[in-house]
Design a protein around this motif. Structure first.
Motif, short mmCIF file in Angstrom:
data_model
loop_
_atom_site.label_atom_id
_atom_site.label_comp_id
_atom_site.label_asym_id
_atom_site.label_seq_id
_atom_site.Cartn_x
_atom_site.Cartn_y
_atom_site.Cartn_z
N UNK A 1 -72.60 44.76 -48.19
CA UNK A 1 -73.58 45.79 -48.05
C UNK A 1 -73.17 46.69 -46.88
N UNK A 2 -73.28 47.98 -47.08
CA UNK A 2 -72.97 48.95 -46.04
C UNK A 2 -74.27 49.46 -45.43
N UNK A 3 -74.23 49.65 -44.13
CA UNK A 3 -75.40 50.17 -43.43
C UNK A 3 -74.92 51.13 -42.35
N UNK A 4 -75.65 52.22 -42.16
CA UNK A 4 -75.27 53.13 -41.07
C UNK A 4 -75.46 52.45 -39.72
N UNK A 5 -74.60 52.79 -38.80
CA UNK A 5 -74.66 52.21 -37.46
C UNK A 5 -74.65 53.35 -36.45
N UNK A 6 -75.48 53.23 -35.44
CA UNK A 6 -75.51 54.22 -34.37
C UNK A 6 -74.98 53.53 -33.11
N UNK A 7 -73.93 54.11 -32.53
CA UNK A 7 -73.35 53.58 -31.31
C UNK A 7 -73.76 54.49 -30.16
N UNK A 8 -74.20 53.90 -29.08
CA UNK A 8 -74.58 54.67 -27.89
C UNK A 8 -73.77 54.13 -26.72
N UNK A 9 -73.19 55.06 -25.97
CA UNK A 9 -72.41 54.66 -24.81
C UNK A 9 -72.72 55.58 -23.63
N UNK A 10 -72.80 55.01 -22.46
CA UNK A 10 -72.97 55.81 -21.26
C UNK A 10 -71.62 56.13 -20.62
#
Length: 113
Positions: free
Chosen positions: A1-10
């Protein structure tokens, strides 16, 4: 199953390996807040914490110029001001005491330093 991923980096993009950066489909870089944005955040957070009687509008403008910090820094300092419930004449000193180490830690301008 594919799912969107949000990556956050400082971290700045330059410190991420190119092989990581090229995998992003879309990226947004948020610049530091300008003075007008900081004034709006100070105003909002002062109201949110019910500190209007302790921090007048003129002080909000002054703090926005003095402390080039983020919304999180402003909110944290005001939460502590509310918790410590200083006398009106001690608010300025308390804000400076709380902001100075925060600004140093974050590497942002502190006009009191």
């Amino acid at each position: 199953m594919r799912a969107p991923v949000i990556w956050i980096s400082n971290a700045p993009a330059e410190v991420m390996d190119e092989s990581v950066r090229r995998r992003f489909d879309y990226s947004i870089c948020f610049e530091r807040l300008n003075n007008g944005q900081r004034v709006a955040i100070w105003r909002n957070q002062v109201a949110k914490h019910g500190l209007e009687a302790l921090i007048p509008e003129a002080k909000i403008d002054e703090y926005a110029v003095k402390y080039e910090t983020s919304a999180g820094g402003i909110s944290t300092v005001l939460e502590n001001v509310k918790r410590m419930a200083p006398e009106p004449g001690k608010v300025d000193e308390l804000v400076a005491t709380l902001m100075k180490p925060h600004c140093r830690l974050m590497g942002v301008k502190d006009a009191n330093a």
